[in-house]
Design an enzyme around this catalytic site. Structure first.
Site, PDB file in Angstrom:
ATOM      1  CB  CYS A  13      -0.909  -0.046   1.233  1.00  0.00           C
ATOM      2  SG  CYS A  13      -1.774   1.489   1.601  1.00  0.00           S
ATOM      3  CB  CYS A  16       0.348   1.909   4.105  1.00  0.00           C
ATOM      4  SG  CYS A  16      -1.344   1.308   3.944  1.00  0.00           S
TER       5      CYS A  16
END
Length: 89
Positions: A13, A16
């Site tokens: 991600c 993230c």
């Protein structure tokens, strides 16, 4: 009162990875006032389902009374600090 920031993330991600330095800096500056619990959704799908995580990153701030605040997407430090104070950190 125990205050926990649950960080739901995945290694793949991108957002993230953007969130990580914000959390690390916040954790360092607030030294011991709250706990960070990192939850890799690929490895802990049952926990992600329990918290109904549908998008990443998702940050959930909770205390002994339950969930205080939920953030979806990259969240700025000021918003996290406000929620942590509200939770009693």
């Amino acid at each position: 009162m125990t205050v926990t920031l649950k960080d739901f993330y995945a290694d793949w991600c991108g957002p993230c990875k953007t969130q990580d330095p914000i959390l690390e800096e916040l954790e360092e500056d607030w030294e011991g006032r709250f706990e960070v619990e990192k939850v890799n959704v690929d490895e802990e799908q049952d926990v992600a389902n329990e918290y109904q995580v549908r998008s990443l990153p998702t940050l959930i701030i909770e205390n002994d009374d339950g969930i205080v605040e939920r953030f979806v997407g990259v969240t700025q430090r000021a918003d996290l600090e406000e929620a942590l104070e509200k939770a009693g950190a």
